[in-house]
Design an enzyme around this catalytic site. Structure first.
Site, short mmCIF file in Angstrom:
data_model
loop_
_atom_site.label_atom_id
_atom_site.label_comp_id
_atom_site.label_asym_id
_atom_site.label_seq_id
_atom_site.Cartn_x
_atom_site.Cartn_y
_atom_site.Cartn_z
N ASP A 1 -8.04 -7.41 -0.17
CA ASP A 1 -7.22 -7.62 1.01
C ASP A 1 -8.06 -7.23 2.21
O ASP A 1 -8.97 -6.40 2.09
CB ASP A 1 -5.97 -6.71 1.01
N ASP B 1 0.86 -1.18 0.00
CA ASP B 1 0.00 0.00 0.00
C ASP B 1 0.90 1.24 0.00
O ASP B 1 2.13 1.14 0.03
CB ASP B 1 -0.98 -0.03 1.18
N SER B 2 0.29 2.42 -0.02
CA SER B 2 1.08 3.65 -0.15
C SER B 2 1.55 4.18 1.20
O SER B 2 2.38 5.07 1.25
CB SER B 2 0.22 4.73 -0.80
N GLY B 3 0.99 3.64 2.27
CA GLY B 3 1.28 4.17 3.60
C GLY B 3 0.27 5.20 4.05
O GLY B 3 0.20 5.54 5.24
N GLY B 4 -0.51 5.72 3.11
CA GLY B 4 -1.45 6.78 3.45
C GLY B 4 -2.48 6.38 4.49
O GLY B 4 -2.75 7.12 5.43
N CYS C 1 -13.77 -28.38 6.30
CA CYS C 1 -12.47 -27.77 5.99
C CYS C 1 -11.36 -28.80 6.07
O CYS C 1 -11.36 -29.66 6.95
CB CYS C 1 -12.21 -26.62 6.97
N GLY D 1 -11.47 3.90 -0.07
CA GLY D 1 -12.41 4.68 0.71
C GLY D 1 -13.74 4.00 0.97
O GLY D 1 -14.71 4.66 1.36
N HIS E 1 -6.65 -21.65 9.92
CA HIS E 1 -8.01 -21.99 9.51
C HIS E 1 -8.71 -20.83 8.81
O HIS E 1 -9.28 -21.01 7.73
CB HIS E 1 -8.88 -22.47 10.68
N CYS F 1 -8.18 -28.07 11.22
CA CYS F 1 -9.40 -28.87 11.22
C CYS F 1 -9.11 -30.36 11.13
O CYS F 1 -9.89 -31.18 11.59
CB CYS F 1 -10.34 -28.42 10.10
N GLN G 1 -11.52 7.36 -5.73
CA GLN G 1 -12.16 7.82 -4.48
C GLN G 1 -13.51 8.43 -4.84
O GLN G 1 -14.04 8.17 -5.90
CB GLN G 1 -11.23 8.81 -3.77
N CYS H 1 -8.05 -27.92 6.31
CA CYS H 1 -6.81 -27.29 6.78
C CYS H 1 -6.17 -28.11 7.90
O CYS H 1 -6.81 -28.98 8.50
CB CYS H 1 -7.06 -25.84 7.22
N ASP I 1 -3.16 8.30 -1.76
CA ASP I 1 -4.46 8.95 -1.92
C ASP I 1 -4.85 9.59 -0.61
O ASP I 1 -4.28 9.30 0.44
CB ASP I 1 -5.53 7.95 -2.38
#
Ligand code: ZN
Length: 385
Positions: free
Chosen positions: A277, A91-94, A315, A227, A346, A320, A200, A317, A145
């Site tokens: 994400d 990400d940009s850090g913003g 599941c 946003g 999980h 599980c 945005q 995994c 942004d």
């Protein structure tokens, strides 16, 4: 290898595709686990590969403050520093500046703030955010942004959107200058890095459409919708996504930032989104909140104290396959570090499996029936309310 994207299947507005990066391919729609400090909290990269993660998201703000992008560039970039060979998006850090940093002020130049760690003064500009990500060498970098608070008045949303567009132009100019080797003192560690613009416009459809058109006019390898998932009702978020994606080019990936719940992912895919994400699966796991095919489970609940069943019978995994609910509740209750690890394995598996099922459904032309069945499974009474 350079950056490329192609849609391989379309089903309504849902798309399945393949994103190629200098560190390998990503099947979309894709979910990116969040590795804030260069690691997903509680699990190793080996675990992350085992649960099927194709790409990792890392946070520029945190890595810039500690250990610093200069130190990481001297190690050859973020991939080599952390030992992760697959794609990385930064990400940009913003967002962290807006949500974490102390005494921040925003002006046309950028964001001035003090570190939440030691109070030191910093300025994050569109150029600086681009430089830091070039030194980190992520495969996908985001423009800086302006993060609008919710709720916002239309005039404030318009002013913020306009500033984000001006910043996007500056970030693109810098990105192209870096690519041409015209910025002394910045060590680009990934020549194939791609840059994403961010749409945005708050909760105002006209602003969203205008922002999307103008961001596309600048020209980026991919486009993000920012946003959203900041406290507005779900239906408003879905509507903003639906109004935005038709304004974006078909042949570029679309990334809905920071969303969300499993139902948010399915609904956004239905509106043409390719990438996601969210900290929800990993943060909730550490708090004992688990997503299952039968509803959500709060593992600290006393009702699981002598429950010998697996967490989610559907599941496959590691958690599980090997742990009972009774054991997981015990580990959580005593504060054992394994609780975070097993719960995270999980929850990430649940998210990544959901995306895998979405991709299959799109490929077989039955995404709508998958979406309907998914919605029905969620509308059943949750195990723990
Ligand atoms: Zn599981």
């Amino acid at each position: 290898m350079s950056f490329a994207f192609r849609v391989t299947h379309a089903n309504g507005r849902a798309r399945r595709g393949q994103l190629s990066t200098p560190h390998g391919d990503i099947e979309t729609p894709a979910f990116m686990p969040v590795g804030t400090q260069g690691a997903v909290k509680g699990i190793t990269h080996r675990d992350l590969e085992a649960v099927g993660a194709q790409v990792l998201l890392s946070n520029t703000y945190h890595l810039y403050l500690r250990p610093g992008d200069d130190l990481i560039a001297r190690r050859g970039g973020l991939h080599r520093f952390i030992g992760w060979t697959k794609p990385i998006l930064t990400d940009s850090g913003g967002y962290q500046v807006f949500s974490l940093a102390a005494r921040r002020t925003i002006d046309e130049e950028g964001a001035h703030f003090r570190s939440h760690l030691d109070g030191s003064a910093h300025t994050l500009t569109p150029e600086k955010a681009t430089d830091i990500q070039a030194q980190l060498g992520s495969d996908m970098a985001m423009v800086l942004d302006e993060c609008l608070a919710h709720p916002a008045e239309p005039a404030a949303a318009r002013a913020s959107m306009a500033r984000t567009l001006r910043w996007a132009c500056r970030a693109r100019d810098r990105f192209l200058a870096l690519r041409d080797g015209l910025v002394p003192g910045v060590a680009s560690t990934n020549p194939g890095q791609a840059q994403f613009g961010i749409v945005q416009g708050g909760v105002f459809p006209e602003l969203r459409e205008e922002s999307a058109r103008q961001t596309v006019d600048i020209g980026f390898e991919g486009y993000a919708i920012g946003g959203l998932s900041v406290g507005e009702p779900n239906e408003v978020m879905y509507d903003m996504v639906a109004r935005t994606t038709p304004c974006l080019p078909e042949d570029r990936p679309r990334y809905l930032m920071g969303a969300g719940t499993p139902e948010d992912l399915v609904e956004a895919v239905a509106r043409g989104v390719d990438m996601f994400d969210c900290v929800l699966p990993t943060r909730n796991a550490r708090n004992g909140q688990l997503f299952t095919s039968e509803g959500r489970i709060n593992i600290k609940n006393v009702r699981y104290a002598e429950d010998d069943r697996p967490l989610d019978p559907a599941c496959q995994c590691y958690t599980c396959r090997t742990c009972s609910r009774a054991y997981l509740r015990h580990l959580f209750a005593v504060g054992e570090i394994n609780a975070s690890t097993l719960n995270t394995l999980h929850n990430l598996t649940f998210y990544l499996d959901t995306l895998r099922r979405i991709r299959d459904a799109i490929a077989f032309g039955r995404f709508e029936s998958f979406r309907l069945a998914f919605r029905q499974s969620l509308s059943r009474q949750p195990l723990d309310s």
